[in-house]
Design a protein around this motif. Structure first.
Motif, mmCIF file in Angstrom:
data_model
loop_
_atom_site.group_PDB
_atom_site.id
_atom_site.type_symbol
_atom_site.label_atom_id
_atom_site.label_comp_id
_atom_site.label_asym_id
_atom_site.label_seq_id
_atom_site.Cartn_x
_atom_site.Cartn_y
_atom_site.Cartn_z
ATOM 1 N N ILE A 286 43.174 37.481 41.733
ATOM 2 C CA ILE A 286 42.030 37.735 40.860
ATOM 3 C C ILE A 286 40.709 37.829 41.614
ATOM 4 O O ILE A 286 39.704 38.253 41.048
ATOM 5 C CB ILE A 286 41.916 36.674 39.742
ATOM 6 C CG1 ILE A 286 41.612 35.290 40.318
ATOM 7 C CG2 ILE A 286 43.181 36.655 38.892
ATOM 8 C CD1 ILE A 286 41.325 34.242 39.249
ATOM 9 N N THR A 287 40.710 37.447 42.892
ATOM 10 C CA THR A 287 39.466 37.601 43.664
ATOM 11 C C THR A 287 39.255 39.046 44.100
ATOM 12 O O THR A 287 38.113 39.461 44.330
ATOM 13 C CB THR A 287 39.457 36.702 44.915
ATOM 14 O OG1 THR A 287 40.526 37.084 45.780
ATOM 15 C CG2 THR A 287 39.596 35.239 44.552
ATOM 16 N N CYS A 288 40.328 39.808 44.222
ATOM 17 C CA CYS A 288 40.202 41.171 44.748
ATOM 18 C C CYS A 288 40.570 42.240 43.732
ATOM 19 O O CYS A 288 40.529 43.422 44.064
ATOM 20 C CB CYS A 288 41.054 41.331 46.012
ATOM 21 S SG CYS A 288 42.821 41.102 45.751
ATOM 22 N N ASP A 289 40.925 41.843 42.515
ATOM 23 C CA ASP A 289 41.306 42.827 41.502
ATOM 24 C C ASP A 289 40.678 42.437 40.165
ATOM 25 O O ASP A 289 41.079 41.457 39.539
ATOM 26 C CB ASP A 289 42.837 42.896 41.378
ATOM 27 C CG ASP A 289 43.298 44.094 40.565
ATOM 28 O OD1 ASP A 289 42.932 44.166 39.374
ATOM 29 O OD2 ASP A 289 44.024 44.953 41.111
ATOM 30 N N ALA A 290 39.697 43.222 39.727
ATOM 31 C CA ALA A 290 38.964 42.894 38.507
ATOM 32 C C ALA A 290 39.848 42.902 37.275
ATOM 33 O O ALA A 290 39.685 42.071 36.375
ATOM 34 C CB ALA A 290 37.794 43.870 38.320
ATOM 35 N N GLN A 291 40.823 43.821 37.227
ATOM 36 C CA GLN A 291 41.685 43.883 36.046
ATOM 37 C C GLN A 291 42.602 42.676 35.974
ATOM 38 O O GLN A 291 42.835 42.119 34.902
ATOM 39 C CB GLN A 291 42.508 45.174 36.059
ATOM 40 C CG GLN A 291 43.273 45.423 34.767
ATOM 41 C CD GLN A 291 42.364 45.486 33.551
ATOM 42 O OE1 GLN A 291 41.386 46.218 33.534
ATOM 43 N NE2 GLN A 291 42.673 44.687 32.528
ATOM 44 N N ALA A 292 43.136 42.248 37.114
ATOM 45 C CA ALA A 292 43.954 41.035 37.139
ATOM 46 C C ALA A 292 43.133 39.845 36.657
ATOM 47 O O ALA A 292 43.633 38.979 35.934
ATOM 48 C CB ALA A 292 44.483 40.795 38.548
ATOM 49 N N CYS A 293 41.874 39.804 37.048
ATOM 50 C CA CYS A 293 40.987 38.719 36.630
ATOM 51 C C CYS A 293 40.732 38.785 35.126
ATOM 52 O O CYS A 293 40.757 37.774 34.429
ATOM 53 C CB CYS A 293 39.679 38.806 37.407
ATOM 54 S SG CYS A 293 38.602 37.371 37.218
ATOM 55 N N ALA A 294 40.495 39.978 34.612
ATOM 56 C CA ALA A 294 40.236 40.142 33.178
ATOM 57 C C ALA A 294 41.446 39.752 32.345
ATOM 58 O O ALA A 294 41.308 39.291 31.208
ATOM 59 C CB ALA A 294 39.832 41.586 32.891
ATOM 60 N N ASP A 335 29.466 42.834 36.687
ATOM 61 C CA ASP A 335 29.188 43.909 35.745
ATOM 62 C C ASP A 335 30.453 44.662 35.335
ATOM 63 O O ASP A 335 30.430 45.849 35.069
ATOM 64 C CB ASP A 335 28.175 44.890 36.337
ATOM 65 C CG ASP A 335 28.655 45.475 37.658
ATOM 66 O OD1 ASP A 335 29.679 44.996 38.174
ATOM 67 O OD2 ASP A 335 28.004 46.411 38.159
ATOM 68 N N ASP A 336 31.599 43.971 35.325
ATOM 69 C CA ASP A 336 32.839 44.617 34.940
ATOM 70 C C ASP A 336 33.531 43.801 33.856
ATOM 71 O O ASP A 336 32.984 42.824 33.336
ATOM 72 C CB ASP A 336 33.762 44.804 36.158
ATOM 73 C CG ASP A 336 34.007 43.501 36.899
ATOM 74 O OD1 ASP A 336 34.050 42.437 36.247
ATOM 75 O OD2 ASP A 336 34.158 43.534 38.131
ATOM 76 N N ALA A 337 34.763 44.179 33.522
ATOM 77 C CA ALA A 337 35.487 43.538 32.426
ATOM 78 C C ALA A 337 35.808 42.075 32.704
ATOM 79 O O ALA A 337 36.116 41.321 31.775
ATOM 80 C CB ALA A 337 36.783 44.307 32.158
ATOM 81 N N ALA A 338 35.755 41.677 33.964
ATOM 82 C CA ALA A 338 36.127 40.309 34.326
ATOM 83 C C ALA A 338 34.935 39.362 34.416
ATOM 84 O O ALA A 338 35.106 38.203 34.788
ATOM 85 C CB ALA A 338 36.867 40.318 35.660
ATOM 86 N N SER A 339 33.747 39.806 34.100
ATOM 87 C CA SER A 339 32.549 38.994 34.328
ATOM 88 C C SER A 339 32.592 37.676 33.563
ATOM 89 O O SER A 339 32.215 36.624 34.095
ATOM 90 C CB SER A 339 31.296 39.778 33.962
ATOM 91 O OG SER A 339 31.346 40.200 32.607
ATOM 92 N N GLU A 340 33.055 37.698 32.318
ATOM 93 C CA GLU A 340 33.110 36.463 31.533
ATOM 94 C C GLU A 340 34.140 35.495 32.098
ATOM 95 O O GLU A 340 33.915 34.275 32.124
ATOM 96 C CB GLU A 340 33.424 36.783 30.072
ATOM 97 C CG GLU A 340 32.297 37.502 29.343
ATOM 98 C CD GLU A 340 32.593 37.684 27.869
ATOM 99 O OE1 GLU A 340 33.581 37.088 27.385
ATOM 100 O OE2 GLU A 340 31.837 38.414 27.201
ATOM 101 N N ILE A 345 35.291 30.432 35.395
ATOM 102 C CA ILE A 345 35.877 29.810 36.578
ATOM 103 C C ILE A 345 34.777 29.255 37.483
ATOM 104 O O ILE A 345 34.897 28.147 38.021
ATOM 105 C CB ILE A 345 36.752 30.816 37.344
ATOM 106 C CG1 ILE A 345 37.928 31.260 36.468
ATOM 107 C CG2 ILE A 345 37.264 30.209 38.651
ATOM 108 C CD1 ILE A 345 38.756 32.371 37.070
ATOM 109 N N ALA A 346 33.699 30.012 37.652
ATOM 110 C CA ALA A 346 32.596 29.548 38.497
ATOM 111 C C ALA A 346 32.022 28.236 37.982
ATOM 112 O O ALA A 346 31.604 27.369 38.762
ATOM 113 C CB ALA A 346 31.506 30.616 38.561
#
Length: 423
Positions: A286-294, A335-340, A345-346
Protein backbone atom coordinates in the motif's frame (compact mmCIF):
# COMPACT_ATOMS: atom_id res chain seq x y z
CA UNK A 1 34.73 42.66 23.80
CA UNK A 2 31.39 44.02 22.62
CA UNK A 3 30.27 47.40 23.94
CA UNK A 4 27.33 47.23 26.34
CA UNK A 5 25.26 49.34 23.97
CA UNK A 6 25.40 46.62 21.33
CA UNK A 7 23.82 44.12 23.74
CA UNK A 8 20.81 46.29 24.73
CA UNK A 9 17.83 47.02 22.47
CA UNK A 10 17.73 50.63 21.25
CA UNK A 11 14.42 51.37 23.02
CA UNK A 12 16.02 50.43 26.33
CA UNK A 13 19.13 52.42 25.58
CA UNK A 14 16.98 55.56 25.34
CA UNK A 15 15.35 54.94 28.68
CA UNK A 16 18.61 54.16 30.43
CA UNK A 17 20.35 57.25 29.09
CA UNK A 18 17.43 59.62 29.77
CA UNK A 19 18.59 62.38 32.20
CA UNK A 20 16.69 62.55 35.49
CA UNK A 21 15.31 65.87 36.73
CA UNK A 22 16.99 67.03 39.92
CA UNK A 23 15.29 65.70 43.03
CA UNK A 24 13.25 63.13 41.13
CA UNK A 25 13.95 59.43 41.25
CA UNK A 26 12.40 57.02 38.75
CA UNK A 27 11.05 53.65 39.84
CA UNK A 28 13.65 50.96 39.18
CA UNK A 29 13.45 49.87 35.57
CA UNK A 30 12.55 46.20 35.15
CA UNK A 31 14.58 44.86 32.27
CA UNK A 32 12.95 42.00 30.36
CA UNK A 33 14.63 38.63 30.45
CA UNK A 34 16.01 37.88 27.00
CA UNK A 35 15.83 34.12 26.44
CA UNK A 36 16.92 32.19 23.41
CA UNK A 37 14.26 30.15 21.71
CA UNK A 38 14.53 26.49 22.78
CA UNK A 39 15.79 24.10 20.16
CA UNK A 40 13.71 21.07 19.19
CA UNK A 41 16.21 18.81 20.97
CA UNK A 42 15.60 20.76 24.18
CA UNK A 43 11.83 20.40 23.87
CA UNK A 44 11.79 16.64 23.17
CA UNK A 45 14.45 14.33 24.56
CA UNK A 46 14.70 10.71 23.48
CA UNK A 47 17.62 8.30 23.57
CA UNK A 48 19.25 7.80 20.17
CA UNK A 49 21.72 4.89 20.43
CA UNK A 50 24.31 4.69 17.67
CA UNK A 51 24.57 1.88 16.81
CA UNK A 52 21.37 0.38 18.15
CA UNK A 53 21.30 -3.02 19.85
CA UNK A 54 19.65 -4.45 16.73
CA UNK A 55 22.41 -2.99 14.52
CA UNK A 56 25.13 -4.48 16.73
CA UNK A 57 23.58 -7.94 16.64
CA UNK A 58 23.02 -7.86 12.87
CA UNK A 59 26.56 -6.64 12.22
CA UNK A 60 28.02 -9.36 14.42
CA UNK A 61 26.37 -12.16 12.44
CA UNK A 62 27.20 -10.60 9.06
CA UNK A 63 30.82 -9.95 9.96
CA UNK A 64 31.27 -13.45 11.36
CA UNK A 65 30.27 -15.06 8.06
CA UNK A 66 32.24 -12.50 6.05
CA UNK A 67 35.37 -13.19 8.10
CA UNK A 68 35.03 -16.97 7.72
CA UNK A 69 34.79 -16.83 3.92
CA UNK A 70 37.70 -14.41 3.73
CA UNK A 71 39.72 -17.04 5.56
CA UNK A 72 38.44 -19.68 3.07
CA UNK A 73 36.73 -21.52 5.96
CA UNK A 74 33.68 -22.34 3.89
CA UNK A 75 32.78 -25.61 5.61
CA UNK A 76 32.77 -23.89 9.01
CA UNK A 77 30.66 -21.04 7.65
CA UNK A 78 28.19 -23.45 6.03
CA UNK A 79 27.83 -25.43 9.26
CA UNK A 80 27.10 -22.28 11.25
CA UNK A 81 24.67 -21.14 8.57
CA UNK A 82 22.90 -24.53 8.66
CA UNK A 83 22.55 -24.36 12.47
CA UNK A 84 21.06 -20.85 12.34
CA UNK A 85 18.70 -21.91 9.55
CA UNK A 86 17.42 -25.02 11.29
CA UNK A 87 17.00 -23.32 14.69
CA UNK A 88 15.13 -20.36 13.10
CA UNK A 89 17.38 -18.06 15.15
CA UNK A 90 16.36 -14.40 14.87
CA UNK A 91 17.49 -11.02 16.12
CA UNK A 92 15.28 -9.06 18.56
CA UNK A 93 13.98 -7.11 15.55
CA UNK A 94 12.80 -10.34 13.82
CA UNK A 95 15.60 -10.67 11.27
CA UNK A 96 16.65 -14.29 10.56
CA UNK A 97 20.28 -14.87 11.49
CA UNK A 98 20.69 -17.27 8.55
CA UNK A 99 19.82 -14.48 6.10
CA UNK A 100 22.29 -12.14 7.79
CA UNK A 101 25.06 -14.73 7.55
CA UNK A 102 24.24 -15.52 3.93
CA UNK A 103 24.56 -11.84 3.12
CA UNK A 104 27.85 -11.57 5.00
CA UNK A 105 29.21 -14.54 3.03
CA UNK A 106 28.51 -12.86 -0.32
CA UNK A 107 28.93 -9.21 0.73
CA UNK A 108 32.40 -8.66 -0.78
CA UNK A 109 31.33 -9.90 -4.21
CA UNK A 110 28.03 -7.99 -4.17
CA UNK A 111 29.54 -4.69 -3.09
CA UNK A 112 32.21 -4.94 -5.78
CA UNK A 113 29.59 -5.61 -8.46
CA UNK A 114 27.31 -2.80 -7.27
CA UNK A 115 30.25 -0.40 -7.26
CA UNK A 116 31.19 -1.38 -10.82
CA UNK A 117 27.57 -0.93 -11.95
CA UNK A 118 26.89 2.28 -10.05
CA UNK A 119 26.32 4.24 -13.26
CA UNK A 120 24.42 1.43 -14.99
CA UNK A 121 27.33 -0.09 -16.91
CA UNK A 122 30.79 -1.24 -15.82
CA UNK A 123 34.03 0.32 -16.92
CA UNK A 124 35.94 -1.59 -19.59
CA UNK A 125 38.57 -2.82 -17.17
CA UNK A 126 36.14 -3.60 -14.31
CA UNK A 127 36.72 -7.21 -13.08
CA UNK A 128 32.97 -7.92 -13.12
CA UNK A 129 33.20 -11.73 -13.21
CA UNK A 130 36.12 -12.36 -10.85
CA UNK A 131 34.08 -12.52 -7.66
CA UNK A 132 31.22 -14.66 -8.93
CA UNK A 133 33.63 -17.02 -10.71
CA UNK A 134 35.46 -17.54 -7.41
CA UNK A 135 32.15 -18.41 -5.75
CA UNK A 136 31.33 -20.82 -8.57
CA UNK A 137 34.61 -22.65 -7.81
CA UNK A 138 33.63 -22.84 -4.14
CA UNK A 139 30.24 -24.27 -5.16
CA UNK A 140 31.95 -26.91 -7.29
CA UNK A 141 34.27 -27.87 -4.44
CA UNK A 142 31.30 -28.27 -2.05
CA UNK A 143 28.82 -29.99 -4.35
CA UNK A 144 25.67 -31.00 -2.53
CA UNK A 145 25.97 -28.38 0.21
CA UNK A 146 22.62 -26.60 0.21
CA UNK A 147 23.84 -23.67 2.31
CA UNK A 148 26.68 -22.81 -0.07
CA UNK A 149 24.30 -23.27 -2.99
CA UNK A 150 21.99 -20.68 -1.40
CA UNK A 151 24.83 -18.19 -0.97
CA UNK A 152 25.97 -18.51 -4.59
CA UNK A 153 22.42 -18.42 -5.97
CA UNK A 154 21.63 -15.31 -3.91
CA UNK A 155 24.80 -13.70 -5.22
CA UNK A 156 23.63 -14.23 -8.80
CA UNK A 157 20.22 -12.79 -7.92
CA UNK A 158 21.77 -9.69 -6.33
CA UNK A 159 24.13 -9.12 -9.25
CA UNK A 160 21.18 -9.54 -11.62
CA UNK A 161 19.34 -6.74 -9.85
CA UNK A 162 22.48 -4.59 -9.89
CA UNK A 163 22.50 -4.95 -13.68
CA UNK A 164 18.81 -4.24 -14.05
CA UNK A 165 18.39 -1.36 -11.62
CA UNK A 166 14.99 -0.04 -10.55
CA UNK A 167 13.78 1.47 -13.80
CA UNK A 168 10.71 0.34 -15.70
CA UNK A 169 11.08 -2.40 -18.29
CA UNK A 170 11.34 0.10 -21.14
CA UNK A 171 14.10 2.06 -19.39
CA UNK A 172 16.47 -0.90 -18.99
CA UNK A 173 19.08 -1.24 -21.78
CA UNK A 174 19.07 -4.56 -23.65
CA UNK A 175 22.54 -5.46 -22.40
CA UNK A 176 21.48 -4.96 -18.79
CA UNK A 177 18.25 -6.88 -19.27
CA UNK A 178 20.15 -9.81 -20.79
CA UNK A 179 22.62 -9.86 -17.89
CA UNK A 180 19.73 -9.77 -15.42
CA UNK A 181 18.08 -12.77 -17.09
CA UNK A 182 21.36 -14.71 -17.32
CA UNK A 183 22.10 -14.34 -13.60
CA UNK A 184 18.58 -15.40 -12.65
CA UNK A 185 18.79 -18.42 -14.96
CA UNK A 186 22.04 -19.46 -13.32
CA UNK A 187 20.55 -19.04 -9.83
CA UNK A 188 17.62 -21.23 -10.88
CA UNK A 189 20.01 -23.92 -12.14
CA UNK A 190 21.97 -23.86 -8.86
CA UNK A 191 18.81 -24.43 -6.83
CA UNK A 192 17.36 -27.11 -9.13
CA UNK A 193 18.95 -30.09 -7.27
CA UNK A 194 17.22 -28.95 -4.07
CA UNK A 195 13.74 -28.56 -5.54
CA UNK A 196 12.45 -31.51 -3.51
CA UNK A 197 14.25 -30.45 -0.33
CA UNK A 198 12.82 -32.15 2.75
CA UNK A 199 15.01 -30.51 5.40
CA UNK A 200 12.59 -27.67 6.00
CA UNK A 201 15.22 -25.05 5.17
CA UNK A 202 13.81 -21.53 5.45
CA UNK A 203 16.91 -20.19 3.70
CA UNK A 204 16.30 -22.41 0.67
CA UNK A 205 12.63 -21.40 0.62
CA UNK A 206 13.58 -17.71 0.86
CA UNK A 207 16.04 -18.04 -2.02
CA UNK A 208 13.35 -19.65 -4.18
CA UNK A 209 11.03 -16.76 -3.38
CA UNK A 210 13.76 -14.29 -4.35
CA UNK A 211 13.80 -15.94 -7.80
CA UNK A 212 10.24 -14.74 -8.39
CA UNK A 213 11.55 -11.29 -9.28
CA UNK A 214 12.85 -12.68 -12.55
CA UNK A 215 9.82 -14.74 -13.60
CA UNK A 216 6.29 -14.28 -14.85
CA UNK A 217 4.83 -16.69 -12.29
CA UNK A 218 1.10 -17.19 -11.79
CA UNK A 219 -0.41 -15.55 -8.67
CA UNK A 220 -1.31 -18.91 -7.12
CA UNK A 221 2.24 -20.22 -7.60
CA UNK A 222 3.65 -17.06 -6.04
CA UNK A 223 1.33 -17.34 -3.05
CA UNK A 224 2.11 -21.05 -2.60
CA UNK A 225 5.85 -20.46 -2.61
CA UNK A 226 5.60 -17.68 -0.03
CA UNK A 227 3.10 -19.65 2.04
CA UNK A 228 5.64 -22.43 2.49
CA UNK A 229 8.28 -19.96 3.60
CA UNK A 230 5.92 -18.18 6.01
CA UNK A 231 4.81 -21.48 7.56
CA UNK A 232 8.44 -22.48 8.15
CA UNK A 233 8.97 -19.41 10.33
CA UNK A 234 5.81 -17.35 10.96
CA UNK A 235 7.71 -15.07 13.36
CA UNK A 236 9.61 -13.60 10.38
CA UNK A 237 7.54 -10.76 8.84
CA UNK A 238 9.80 -10.20 5.82
CA UNK A 239 8.26 -12.94 3.60
CA UNK A 240 4.79 -11.57 4.33
CA UNK A 241 5.86 -8.09 3.25
CA UNK A 242 7.56 -9.46 0.12
CA UNK A 243 4.54 -11.58 -0.80
CA UNK A 244 2.22 -8.58 -0.61
CA UNK A 245 4.51 -6.60 -2.89
CA UNK A 246 4.80 -9.45 -5.41
CA UNK A 247 1.01 -9.90 -5.51
CA UNK A 248 0.44 -6.39 -6.85
CA UNK A 249 -0.79 -6.24 -10.46
CA UNK A 250 2.54 -4.72 -11.53
CA UNK A 251 4.26 -8.00 -10.59
CA UNK A 252 2.44 -11.32 -10.44
CA UNK A 253 -0.99 -10.79 -8.89
CA UNK A 254 -4.14 -8.73 -8.55
CA UNK A 255 -5.80 -6.59 -5.90
CA UNK A 256 -8.25 -9.41 -5.14
CA UNK A 257 -5.40 -11.89 -4.72
CA UNK A 258 -3.53 -9.48 -2.45
CA UNK A 259 -6.54 -9.05 -0.15
CA UNK A 260 -7.27 -12.78 -0.10
CA UNK A 261 -3.71 -13.78 0.78
CA UNK A 262 -3.46 -11.07 3.44
CA UNK A 263 -6.52 -12.50 5.18
CA UNK A 264 -5.35 -16.11 4.77
CA UNK A 265 -1.96 -15.20 6.22
CA UNK A 266 -3.59 -13.47 9.18
CA UNK A 267 -5.61 -16.61 9.90
CA UNK A 268 -2.56 -18.91 9.65
CA UNK A 269 -0.30 -16.72 11.80
CA UNK A 270 -2.86 -15.59 14.37
CA UNK A 271 -1.07 -17.34 17.22
CA UNK A 272 2.15 -15.46 16.39
CA UNK A 273 0.85 -12.04 15.31
CA UNK A 274 -2.87 -11.78 16.09
CA UNK A 275 -4.26 -9.72 13.21
CA UNK A 276 -0.72 -8.63 12.35
CA UNK A 277 -0.41 -11.03 9.43
CA UNK A 278 -2.89 -8.94 7.45
CA UNK A 279 -0.91 -5.79 8.23
CA UNK A 280 2.46 -7.30 7.27
CA UNK A 281 1.18 -8.54 3.88
CA UNK A 282 -0.31 -5.13 3.06
CA UNK A 283 2.62 -3.20 4.57
CA UNK A 284 4.76 -2.49 1.49
CA UNK A 285 2.06 -3.00 -1.12
CA UNK A 286 0.00 0.00 0.00
CA UNK A 287 2.99 2.34 0.16
CA UNK A 288 3.65 2.05 -3.57
CA UNK A 289 0.17 1.39 -4.99
CA UNK A 290 -2.63 3.90 -4.41
CA UNK A 291 -5.37 1.50 -5.47
CA UNK A 292 -4.17 -1.21 -3.09
CA UNK A 293 -4.22 1.43 -0.36
CA UNK A 294 -7.73 2.58 -1.28
CA UNK A 295 -8.95 -1.05 -1.13
CA UNK A 296 -7.54 -1.60 2.37
CA UNK A 297 -9.66 -2.84 5.28
CA UNK A 298 -8.45 -0.02 7.52
CA UNK A 299 -9.88 -1.22 10.89
CA UNK A 300 -8.35 -4.68 10.34
CA UNK A 301 -5.02 -3.11 9.36
CA UNK A 302 -4.94 -0.90 12.47
CA UNK A 303 -5.92 -3.84 14.67
CA UNK A 304 -2.92 -5.60 13.16
CA UNK A 305 -0.62 -2.70 14.07
CA UNK A 306 -1.72 -2.99 17.69
CA UNK A 307 -1.28 -6.77 17.70
CA UNK A 308 2.22 -6.56 16.19
CA UNK A 309 3.33 -4.25 18.98
CA UNK A 310 1.65 -6.44 21.59
CA UNK A 311 3.53 -9.50 20.35
CA UNK A 312 6.84 -7.74 19.67
CA UNK A 313 7.19 -4.64 21.90
CA UNK A 314 10.85 -3.96 21.10
CA UNK A 315 12.34 -0.55 20.13
CA UNK A 316 13.13 -1.67 16.57
CA UNK A 317 9.53 -2.66 15.82
CA UNK A 318 8.13 0.46 17.50
CA UNK A 319 10.38 2.69 15.37
CA UNK A 320 9.58 0.72 12.22
CA UNK A 321 5.82 1.09 12.65
CA UNK A 322 5.96 4.70 13.82
CA UNK A 323 8.16 5.72 10.89
CA UNK A 324 5.97 3.75 8.52
CA UNK A 325 2.76 5.47 9.62
CA UNK A 326 4.18 8.97 9.98
CA UNK A 327 6.59 9.07 7.07
CA UNK A 328 6.16 6.27 4.50
CA UNK A 329 2.37 6.62 4.57
CA UNK A 330 1.81 10.00 6.20
CA UNK A 331 3.93 11.96 3.72
CA UNK A 332 2.73 10.20 0.56
CA UNK A 333 0.68 12.12 -2.06
CA UNK A 334 -2.76 12.98 -0.67
CA UNK A 335 -4.73 13.87 -3.80
CA UNK A 336 -5.87 10.41 -4.89
CA UNK A 337 -8.46 7.80 -3.90
CA UNK A 338 -6.29 6.59 -1.02
CA UNK A 339 -5.89 9.95 0.75
CA UNK A 340 -8.45 9.21 3.48
CA UNK A 341 -6.94 5.79 4.14
CA UNK A 342 -3.46 7.28 4.41
CA UNK A 343 -4.71 9.92 6.83
CA UNK A 344 -6.18 7.25 9.14
CA UNK A 345 -2.98 5.23 9.10
CA UNK A 346 -0.80 8.31 9.59
CA UNK A 347 -2.82 9.20 12.67
CA UNK A 348 -1.69 5.90 14.24
CA UNK A 349 1.80 7.38 14.60
CA UNK A 350 0.47 9.39 17.55
CA UNK A 351 -0.34 6.42 19.78
CA UNK A 352 2.59 4.33 18.56
CA UNK A 353 5.06 7.07 19.51
CA UNK A 354 3.35 7.90 22.80
CA UNK A 355 2.68 4.35 23.96
CA UNK A 356 5.54 2.31 22.52
CA UNK A 357 8.67 4.31 21.65
CA UNK A 358 11.54 4.48 24.13
CA UNK A 359 14.42 5.35 21.80
CA UNK A 360 14.98 6.70 18.30
CA UNK A 361 16.45 4.66 15.42
CA UNK A 362 17.31 7.21 12.68
CA UNK A 363 18.09 4.71 9.92
CA UNK A 364 14.58 3.29 10.04
CA UNK A 365 13.11 6.77 9.73
CA UNK A 366 15.45 7.60 6.84
CA UNK A 367 14.42 4.46 4.96
CA UNK A 368 10.74 5.08 5.69
CA UNK A 369 10.99 8.55 4.16
CA UNK A 370 12.12 6.84 0.95
CA UNK A 371 9.46 4.17 0.92
CA UNK A 372 11.70 1.36 2.23
CA UNK A 373 13.34 1.05 -1.19
CA UNK A 374 15.60 -2.03 -1.00
CA UNK A 375 17.55 -0.83 -4.02
CA UNK A 376 18.31 2.58 -2.56
CA UNK A 377 22.00 3.48 -2.85
CA UNK A 378 23.24 5.44 0.13
CA UNK A 379 26.43 7.38 -0.55
CA UNK A 380 26.89 8.67 3.00
CA UNK A 381 25.34 6.58 5.82
CA UNK A 382 26.05 9.32 8.36
CA UNK A 383 24.21 11.98 6.36
CA UNK A 384 21.42 9.52 5.61
CA UNK A 385 20.99 8.78 9.33
CA UNK A 386 21.14 12.48 10.18
CA UNK A 387 18.32 13.14 7.73
CA UNK A 388 16.29 10.36 9.34
CA UNK A 389 16.87 11.78 12.79
CA UNK A 390 15.84 15.26 11.66
CA UNK A 391 12.64 13.88 10.09
CA UNK A 392 11.82 11.88 13.21
CA UNK A 393 12.41 14.77 15.60
CA UNK A 394 10.28 17.10 13.49
CA UNK A 395 7.42 14.60 13.41
CA UNK A 396 7.66 13.63 17.08
CA UNK A 397 7.86 17.26 18.16
CA UNK A 398 4.68 17.91 16.19
CA UNK A 399 2.92 15.05 17.97
CA UNK A 400 3.61 16.75 21.32
CA UNK A 401 2.76 20.25 20.15
CA UNK A 402 0.07 20.73 22.80
CA UNK A 403 2.48 20.02 25.65
CA UNK A 404 5.19 22.16 24.07
CA UNK A 405 2.84 25.09 23.56
CA UNK A 406 1.97 24.80 27.25
CA UNK A 407 5.66 25.47 27.98
CA UNK A 408 6.65 21.90 28.80
CA UNK A 409 9.47 19.60 27.76
CA UNK A 410 8.88 15.94 26.84
CA UNK A 411 11.30 13.25 27.98
CA UNK A 412 10.97 9.63 26.80
CA UNK A 413 11.69 6.92 29.36
CA UNK A 414 12.42 3.20 29.18
CA UNK A 415 9.03 2.53 30.72
CA UNK A 416 7.34 3.68 27.48
CA UNK A 417 5.88 6.69 29.22
CA UNK A 418 6.84 10.28 28.58
CA UNK A 419 7.62 12.73 31.37
CA UNK A 420 6.57 16.31 30.82
CA UNK A 421 8.51 18.98 32.71
CA UNK A 422 8.22 22.73 32.84
CA UNK A 423 10.10 24.39 29.95
Amino acid sequence: MKLLSTLIPSTLQGLLSKPQPEGEVDEPLEMPILRRRPRANDLVRIACPDPTREDLIRDRHQHRAQWLVRQERWEEMAAALHDADQSREMTPGAMPVAELMAFGARADVILAAEHALFDGKPARDAPMMDGIEALEHVLEEHAGNAMIACVVAQTHIDIGWAWRGTGTEGEVPNRNRSAFAAHFDRARDILAPYEQDTTGSALLAATRCALLGGTGAEPRAVADRYERLIDLNPANPRPMRAMGHHLLPRWHGSYAQLELEARRTAARTEETWGAGGYTWVQFDAITCDAQACANLDVPFFIEGLRDILAHRPDPHTANLLAAYCASAIGQAPSDDAASEVRAEIADCARWIVRDHMTELHPMLWAHAARGFDNNLRVRSPSRFAAAGRADAMRIITGLFQREIEAGKRVIFTEGRRQITLPG
